[in-house]
Design a protein around this motif. Structure first.
Motif, PDB file in Angstrom:
ATOM      1  N   LEU A 155       0.844  -1.190   0.000  1.00  0.00           N
ATOM      2  CA  LEU A 155       0.000   0.000   0.000  1.00  0.00           C
ATOM      3  C   LEU A 155       0.880   1.240   0.000  1.00  0.00           C
ATOM      4  O   LEU A 155       1.776   1.373   0.850  1.00  0.00           O
ATOM      5  CB  LEU A 155      -0.915   0.018   1.223  1.00  0.00           C
ATOM      6  CG  LEU A 155      -1.935  -1.126   1.306  1.00  0.00           C
ATOM      7  CD1 LEU A 155      -2.648  -1.102   2.642  1.00  0.00           C
ATOM      8  CD2 LEU A 155      -2.953  -1.031   0.168  1.00  0.00           C
ATOM      9  N   GLN A 156       0.644   2.127  -0.959  1.00  0.00           N
ATOM     10  CA  GLN A 156       1.329   3.416  -1.003  1.00  0.00           C
ATOM     11  C   GLN A 156       0.445   4.443  -0.312  1.00  0.00           C
ATOM     12  O   GLN A 156      -0.694   4.680  -0.726  1.00  0.00           O
ATOM     13  CB  GLN A 156       1.588   3.849  -2.441  1.00  0.00           C
ATOM     14  CG  GLN A 156       2.261   5.206  -2.576  1.00  0.00           C
ATOM     15  CD  GLN A 156       3.715   5.187  -2.142  1.00  0.00           C
ATOM     16  OE1 GLN A 156       4.531   4.466  -2.697  1.00  0.00           O
ATOM     17  NE2 GLN A 156       4.044   5.983  -1.136  1.00  0.00           N
ATOM     18  N   VAL A 157       0.978   5.034   0.750  1.00  0.00           N
ATOM     19  CA  VAL A 157       0.263   6.087   1.460  1.00  0.00           C
ATOM     20  C   VAL A 157       0.784   7.425   0.940  1.00  0.00           C
ATOM     21  O   VAL A 157       1.970   7.736   1.085  1.00  0.00           O
ATOM     22  CB  VAL A 157       0.478   5.988   2.982  1.00  0.00           C
ATOM     23  CG1 VAL A 157      -0.320   7.070   3.702  1.00  0.00           C
ATOM     24  CG2 VAL A 157       0.075   4.605   3.493  1.00  0.00           C
ATOM     25  N   PHE A 158      -0.085   8.191   0.300  1.00  0.00           N
ATOM     26  CA  PHE A 158       0.335   9.484  -0.233  1.00  0.00           C
ATOM     27  C   PHE A 158       0.745  10.401   0.913  1.00  0.00           C
ATOM     28  O   PHE A 158       0.198  10.319   2.016  1.00  0.00           O
ATOM     29  CB  PHE A 158      -0.784  10.124  -1.041  1.00  0.00           C
ATOM     30  CG  PHE A 158      -0.895   9.613  -2.453  1.00  0.00           C
ATOM     31  CD1 PHE A 158      -1.013  10.496  -3.507  1.00  0.00           C
ATOM     32  CD2 PHE A 158      -0.885   8.253  -2.733  1.00  0.00           C
ATOM     33  CE1 PHE A 158      -1.129  10.049  -4.815  1.00  0.00           C
ATOM     34  CE2 PHE A 158      -0.989   7.780  -4.033  1.00  0.00           C
ATOM     35  CZ  PHE A 158      -1.112   8.687  -5.084  1.00  0.00           C
TER      36      PHE A 158
ATOM     37  N   THR B  66      -0.321  -7.746  -7.874  1.00  0.00           N
ATOM     38  CA  THR B  66      -0.150  -8.161  -9.272  1.00  0.00           C
ATOM     39  C   THR B  66      -0.425  -9.644  -9.492  1.00  0.00           C
ATOM     40  O   THR B  66      -0.291 -10.129 -10.616  1.00  0.00           O
ATOM     41  CB  THR B  66       1.280  -7.856  -9.740  1.00  0.00           C
ATOM     42  OG1 THR B  66       2.219  -8.484  -8.858  1.00  0.00           O
ATOM     43  CG2 THR B  66       1.532  -6.355  -9.757  1.00  0.00           C
ATOM     44  N   SER B  67      -0.795 -10.365  -8.424  1.00  0.00           N
ATOM     45  CA  SER B  67      -1.115 -11.805  -8.500  1.00  0.00           C
ATOM     46  C   SER B  67       0.053 -12.616  -9.072  1.00  0.00           C
ATOM     47  O   SER B  67      -0.151 -13.535  -9.872  1.00  0.00           O
ATOM     48  CB  SER B  67      -2.389 -12.036  -9.334  1.00  0.00           C
ATOM     49  OG  SER B  67      -3.493 -11.398  -8.739  1.00  0.00           O
TER      50      SER B  67
ATOM     51  N   GLU C  84      -5.217  10.187  -9.887  1.00  0.00           N
ATOM     52  CA  GLU C  84      -4.943   9.983  -8.467  1.00  0.00           C
ATOM     53  C   GLU C  84      -4.234   8.658  -8.212  1.00  0.00           C
ATOM     54  O   GLU C  84      -4.306   8.104  -7.108  1.00  0.00           O
ATOM     55  CB  GLU C  84      -6.240  10.066  -7.662  1.00  0.00           C
ATOM     56  CG  GLU C  84      -6.875  11.450  -7.689  1.00  0.00           C
ATOM     57  CD  GLU C  84      -8.035  11.584  -6.737  1.00  0.00           C
ATOM     58  OE1 GLU C  84      -8.514  10.539  -6.224  1.00  0.00           O
ATOM     59  OE2 GLU C  84      -8.465  12.722  -6.468  1.00  0.00           O
ATOM     60  N   LYS C  85      -3.538   8.159  -9.221  1.00  0.00           N
ATOM     61  CA  LYS C  85      -2.781   6.918  -9.068  1.00  0.00           C
ATOM     62  C   LYS C  85      -1.287   7.207  -9.134  1.00  0.00           C
ATOM     63  O   LYS C  85      -0.851   8.202  -9.711  1.00  0.00           O
ATOM     64  CB  LYS C  85      -3.166   5.911 -10.159  1.00  0.00           C
ATOM     65  CG  LYS C  85      -4.611   5.418 -10.067  1.00  0.00           C
ATOM     66  CD  LYS C  85      -4.909   4.401 -11.142  1.00  0.00           C
ATOM     67  CE  LYS C  85      -6.357   3.921 -11.063  1.00  0.00           C
ATOM     68  NZ  LYS C  85      -6.690   2.940 -12.136  1.00  0.00           N
TER      69      LYS C  85
ATOM     70  N   ASP D 250      -3.483   0.645  -3.712  1.00  0.00           N
ATOM     71  CA  ASP D 250      -2.849  -0.650  -3.993  1.00  0.00           C
ATOM     72  C   ASP D 250      -2.649  -0.834  -5.490  1.00  0.00           C
ATOM     73  O   ASP D 250      -2.499  -1.951  -5.970  1.00  0.00           O
ATOM     74  CB  ASP D 250      -3.694  -1.795  -3.426  1.00  0.00           C
ATOM     75  CG  ASP D 250      -5.069  -1.889  -4.082  1.00  0.00           C
ATOM     76  OD1 ASP D 250      -5.409  -1.045  -4.944  1.00  0.00           O
ATOM     77  OD2 ASP D 250      -5.839  -2.809  -3.725  1.00  0.00           O
ATOM     78  N   ALA D 251      -2.600   0.283  -6.231  1.00  0.00           N
ATOM     79  CA  ALA D 251      -2.554   0.228  -7.688  1.00  0.00           C
ATOM     80  C   ALA D 251      -1.208  -0.228  -8.228  1.00  0.00           C
ATOM     81  O   ALA D 251      -1.079  -0.468  -9.422  1.00  0.00           O
ATOM     82  CB  ALA D 251      -2.909   1.591  -8.284  1.00  0.00           C
ATOM     83  N   GLN D 252      -0.191  -0.330  -7.370  1.00  0.00           N
ATOM     84  CA  GLN D 252       1.121  -0.748  -7.846  1.00  0.00           C
ATOM     85  C   GLN D 252       1.731  -1.732  -6.865  1.00  0.00           C
ATOM     86  O   GLN D 252       1.251  -1.930  -5.749  1.00  0.00           O
ATOM     87  CB  GLN D 252       2.052   0.450  -7.963  1.00  0.00           C
ATOM     88  CG  GLN D 252       2.423   1.040  -6.592  1.00  0.00           C
ATOM     89  CD  GLN D 252       3.434   2.150  -6.683  1.00  0.00           C
ATOM     90  OE1 GLN D 252       3.094   3.265  -7.019  1.00  0.00           O
ATOM     91  NE2 GLN D 252       4.680   1.835  -6.370  1.00  0.00           N
TER      92      GLN D 252
END
Length: 351
Positions: A79-82, A127-128, A246-247, A90-92
């Motif tokens: 998780l990237q916290v801005f 990314t599974s 916003e990603k 969790d987009a990356q």
């Protein structure tokens, strides 16, 4: 929450963040994200009221649990916290924070330690896909002491080699989501690529820079940043990422000919701050772009020969070596990198 949440703070590769057992966090995603924003002190450019270090590289989280998947030891959600926005995404994936997952899993008893070295199979939930991390465990205890150096970290520690397989199309569904080795976006030739990290790679000369500038100088170049963001927003839908306003993906990597004897020189925006190094999976994607004929990186790169290529990806504070294994068709089928990690704190954090 008033009693605190159990957490281990670790440096993983060239990043730093909190490592949590999934069972120690709220099961509801919205409640979990609210807690993590509070823990990091976001949104605030200084993150003064939290544990974050006022940089995207130090505002990261790993959520780990024992896996029920066959052949896999643990599941890992990044998780990237801005920093300056109330966003948790969790987009990356993150290959640097991944470096600490193996040691953390062993320390928390999720994986039994073997003598000398312990292999940990990690399912990357973002990314599974699966990565194999090898952790030093002399006497069946995790050791962080060692001489393995990685650029961007001032001291050595125990090596954590990581092997990635089947990372093509991790987030975009295909290695080349547009099907092309080169596309033109806003008049700039780019390759949109995803071999573990969605990246847009373009030549420095096409962006009006030399490619060897300091990160701070590039961040101060408002025209460059605006052009990069315009390109990024147009590439997002083409990469099957949708609206990326916003990603934190795709990453934007500007490449030039190597200057320190490596394979390629890079300057990467992640996406709005210029990285002082380069992300692990970003380096894998860029190294792969160097091996794809017709890409903007291909003619600039020193590509090597043979079925196994060591590509040194230069960045502002050194280099990251990617060992790429190619099949008979010249396609990258496996990549390995050397990372390390260090435990900084084990205790509880408060919301």
């Amino acid at each position: 929450m008033s009693d605190g949440i159990r957490c281990m703070w670790m440096r993983g590769g060239t990043s730093k963040g909190g490592y949590f057992l999934a069972s120690d966090l709220p099961t509801n995603a919205a409640a979990r994200d609210a807690a993590l924003l509070d823990i990091m002190g976001s949104p605030d450019t200084l993150q003064i009221d939290g544990m974050g270090g006022a940089s995207p590289l130090t505002s990261k989280v790993a959520v780990v649990q024992k896996s029920e998947r066959i052949g896999v030891d643990v599941d890992y959600l990044f998780l990237q916290v801005f920093v300056d926005q109330a966003i948790v995404t969790d987009a990356q994936n993150c290959g640097n924070i991944l470096s600490g997952v193996g040691p953390f899993a062993i320390e928390r008893g999720l994986v039994p330690a073997q003598d000398v070295e312990t292999s940990v199979a990690i399912f990357m939930e973002n990314t599974s896909q699966v990565a194999i991390s090898r952790v030093q465990t002399p006497g069946r205890k995790v050791s962080y002491r060692g001489a393995a150096m990685i650029d961007g970290v001032p001291k050595g520690s125990a090596p954590v080699p990581i092997t990635f397989k089947d990372t093509a199309g991790s987030s975009c569904g295909a290695l080349l989501p547009t099907g092309n080795a080169m596309d033109v976006v806003e008049g700039v030739e780019v390759i949109m690529i995803d071999n573990g990290m969605p990246c847009v790679v373009m030549r420095a000369a096409d962006m009006g820079i030399a490619g060897d500038e300091l990160p701070g100088d590039l961040e101060a170049n408002s025209a460059l940043r605006q052009k990069l963001e315009t390109i990024r927003l147009k590439c997002g839908p083409q990469m099957n990422l949708g609206d990326v306003t916003e990603k934190s993906v795709p990453k934007m990597t500007i490449v030039s000919a190597p200057g320190q004897g490596g394979a390629i020189s890079t300057r990467t925006f992640i996406p709005h701050r210029c990285h002082k190094t380069i992300g692990v999976l970003g380096a894998v994607s860029v190294a792969t772009a160097c091996l794809i004929e017709g890409s903007p990186a291909y003619d600039l790169a020193q590509r090597g020969e043979g079925s196994e290529r060591k590509l040194s990806v230069e960045h502002p504070t050194g280099e990251t070596t990617v060992v790429a294994t190619l099949d008979d068709a010249g396609t990258v089928v496996e990549a390995a990198v050397l990372r390390n990690a260090r435990k900084l704190m084990d205790g509880v954090v408060f919301t």
